[in-house]
Design a protein around this motif. Structure first.
Motif, PDB file in Angstrom:
ATOM      1  N   LYS A 194      45.679  -5.733   0.117  1.00 58.81           N
ATOM      2  CA  LYS A 194      46.554  -4.561   0.053  1.00 58.81           C
ATOM      3  C   LYS A 194      47.772  -4.843  -0.814  1.00 58.81           C
ATOM      4  O   LYS A 194      48.201  -4.000  -1.617  1.00 58.81           O
ATOM      5  N   LYS A 195      48.337  -6.037  -0.657  1.00 58.80           N
ATOM      6  CA  LYS A 195      49.508  -6.430  -1.440  1.00 58.80           C
ATOM      7  C   LYS A 195      49.147  -6.497  -2.924  1.00 58.80           C
ATOM      8  O   LYS A 195      49.906  -6.029  -3.792  1.00 58.80           O
ATOM      9  N   LEU A 196      47.979  -7.063  -3.218  1.00 59.51           N
ATOM     10  CA  LEU A 196      47.532  -7.168  -4.610  1.00 59.51           C
ATOM     11  C   LEU A 196      47.228  -5.788  -5.187  1.00 59.51           C
ATOM     12  O   LEU A 196      47.562  -5.502  -6.338  1.00 59.51           O
ATOM     13  N   GLY A 197      46.575  -4.947  -4.393  1.00 60.86           N
ATOM     14  CA  GLY A 197      46.254  -3.601  -4.863  1.00 60.86           C
ATOM     15  C   GLY A 197      47.507  -2.825  -5.239  1.00 60.86           C
ATOM     16  O   GLY A 197      47.563  -2.177  -6.280  1.00 60.86           O
ATOM     17  N   LYS A 198      48.515  -2.914  -4.385  1.00 59.63           N
ATOM     18  CA  LYS A 198      49.774  -2.215  -4.654  1.00 59.63           C
ATOM     19  C   LYS A 198      50.459  -2.764  -5.898  1.00 59.63           C
ATOM     20  O   LYS A 198      50.961  -2.013  -6.741  1.00 59.63           O
ATOM     21  N   SER A 199      50.463  -4.101  -6.037  1.00 57.32           N
ATOM     22  CA  SER A 199      51.123  -4.741  -7.178  1.00 57.32           C
ATOM     23  C   SER A 199      50.433  -4.412  -8.499  1.00 57.32           C
ATOM     24  O   SER A 199      51.090  -4.258  -9.529  1.00 57.32           O
TER      25      SER A 199
ATOM     26  N   THR B  74      38.590  -1.831   0.653  1.00 57.04           N
ATOM     27  CA  THR B  74      40.036  -1.602   0.739  1.00 57.04           C
ATOM     28  C   THR B  74      40.652  -1.497  -0.644  1.00 57.04           C
ATOM     29  O   THR B  74      41.473  -0.610  -0.910  1.00 57.04           O
ATOM     30  N   LEU B  75      40.253  -2.376  -1.545  1.00 57.01           N
ATOM     31  CA  LEU B  75      40.831  -2.387  -2.898  1.00 57.01           C
ATOM     32  C   LEU B  75      40.433  -1.153  -3.705  1.00 57.01           C
ATOM     33  O   LEU B  75      41.182  -0.717  -4.589  1.00 57.01           O
ATOM     34  N   LEU B  76      39.265  -0.571  -3.387  1.00 57.84           N
ATOM     35  CA  LEU B  76      38.813   0.625  -4.109  1.00 57.84           C
ATOM     36  C   LEU B  76      39.800   1.782  -3.973  1.00 57.84           C
ATOM     37  O   LEU B  76      39.860   2.660  -4.846  1.00 57.84           O
ATOM     38  N   ALA B  77      40.568   1.785  -2.876  1.00 55.42           N
ATOM     39  CA  ALA B  77      41.544   2.861  -2.669  1.00 55.42           C
ATOM     40  C   ALA B  77      42.641   2.833  -3.731  1.00 55.42           C
ATOM     41  O   ALA B  77      43.270   3.859  -4.009  1.00 55.42           O
ATOM     42  N   PHE B  78      42.870   1.670  -4.353  1.00 53.26           N
ATOM     43  CA  PHE B  78      43.852   1.541  -5.441  1.00 53.26           C
ATOM     44  C   PHE B  78      43.103   1.789  -6.752  1.00 53.26           C
ATOM     45  O   PHE B  78      42.580   0.869  -7.382  1.00 53.26           O
TER      46      PHE B  78
END
Length: 289
Positions: free
Chosen positions: A146-151, A111-115
């Motif tokens: 997801k929240k961390l990736g966006k931030s 999931t984090l790879l998308a960021f």
């Protein structure tokens, strides 16, 4: 009754007692078979079958997660700066420190790879923080990642986006983050965000693992890894992937044939049904008559 060994060679003795030795060997084999039967009865054939099926299923889940990770790594052109091997090693390491299984951590990493703006050590720190936040906040790790990736992808959004997670930045920190973003120094801005998050949540997942229940969960995770290994061995030795592929193709072929010949098959079934119905009517009529 076996003869006493003569003074001659062992070969002479074996020859003289061949029949008796053969009978003894057969009795030994029979005894071993009986023991094996008793062992299977004790543990249960169904239990053994269930264990094998569960092992194969666990291996299949792990394999799928690893394949998804590899696929997203390729799609993002390895923007995270980490190889699949490094990510799997980190997932295994995190499993050893927390109560979360490596297959779940692989999902978080995917999931984090998308960021694509999150890379290297910051990527690993964010993954660990997602687990820490879950322990403190009771929120899902996927929601956290997801929240961390966006931030981290957009550090300016963290100034307001992390408030609901209980994280606020001082005026000095906000000014620093804004200045760094304006200077295209996103990584430096990410370091400020991660450091502040770690002040609030860092180490929570490891602390939860350092309890009786935590160690019990870690033991269960390790047992799951063992079964995954057994499942891997079974899948390889039986070539299950090839068998499933062949059977899938064969089922598709049969389904196509059935669709192409539906009218003929339907007519045949109808004819058989009519014949059966007529037979019943004949039997019923003769019984009444």
């Amino acid at each position: 009754m076996a003869k006493t060994a003569p003074a001659g060679t062992l070969a002479v003795y074996l020859t003289a007692n061949a029949d008796g030795l053969e009978r003894g060997l057969k009795r030994g084999v029979k005894a071993l078979k009986s023991f094996a039967g008793l062992a299977l009865a004790a543990f249960g054939v169904n239990s053994l079958k269930n264990f094998a099926a569960e092992s194969l299923n666990l291996f299949g889940i792990q394999e799928q997660n690893e394949q998804r990770l590899a696929g997203v790594l390729k799609a993002t052109n390895h923007a995270a700066g980490l190889s699949a091997k490094q990510l799997k090693e980190h997932a295994s390491e995190m499993q050893g420190l927390t109560t979360t299984g490596d297959e779940s951590i692989l999902k978080l990493q995917t999931t984090l790879l998308a960021f694509t703006g999150v890379a290297g050590d910051e990527f690993k720190r964010a993954t660990a923080l997602a687990l820490d936040m879950s322990e403190v906040l009771g929120t899902g790790a996927t929601e956290n990642i997801k929240k961390l990736g966006k931030s981290l992808e957009d550090p300016l959004s963290a100034l307001t986006g992390l408030k609901e997670a209980g994280v606020t930045f001082s005026e000095q920190q906000q000014a620093q983050i804004k200045s760094l973003v304006a200077a295209n120094k996103r990584r430096e801005a990410q370091l400020i965000i991660l450091a502040e998050l770690e002040k609030h949540y860092g180490g929570a997942a490891a602390a939860a693992a350092d309890t009786m229940l935590g160690r019990q969960t870690q033991m269960a995770n390790a047992w799951g890894d063992l079964k995954e290994g057994i499942g891997n061995g079974l899948a390889e030795s039986l070539n299950l992937k090839g068998i499933y592929e062949t059977m899938a193709a064969k089922f598709s072929e049969w389904a196509g044939w059935l669709n192409d010949n539906a009218a003929i098959i339907g007519f045949s079934f109808r004819s058989v049904f009519i014949d059966i119905q007529a037979g019943f009517q004949l039997v019923w009529a003769s019984a009444k008559g």
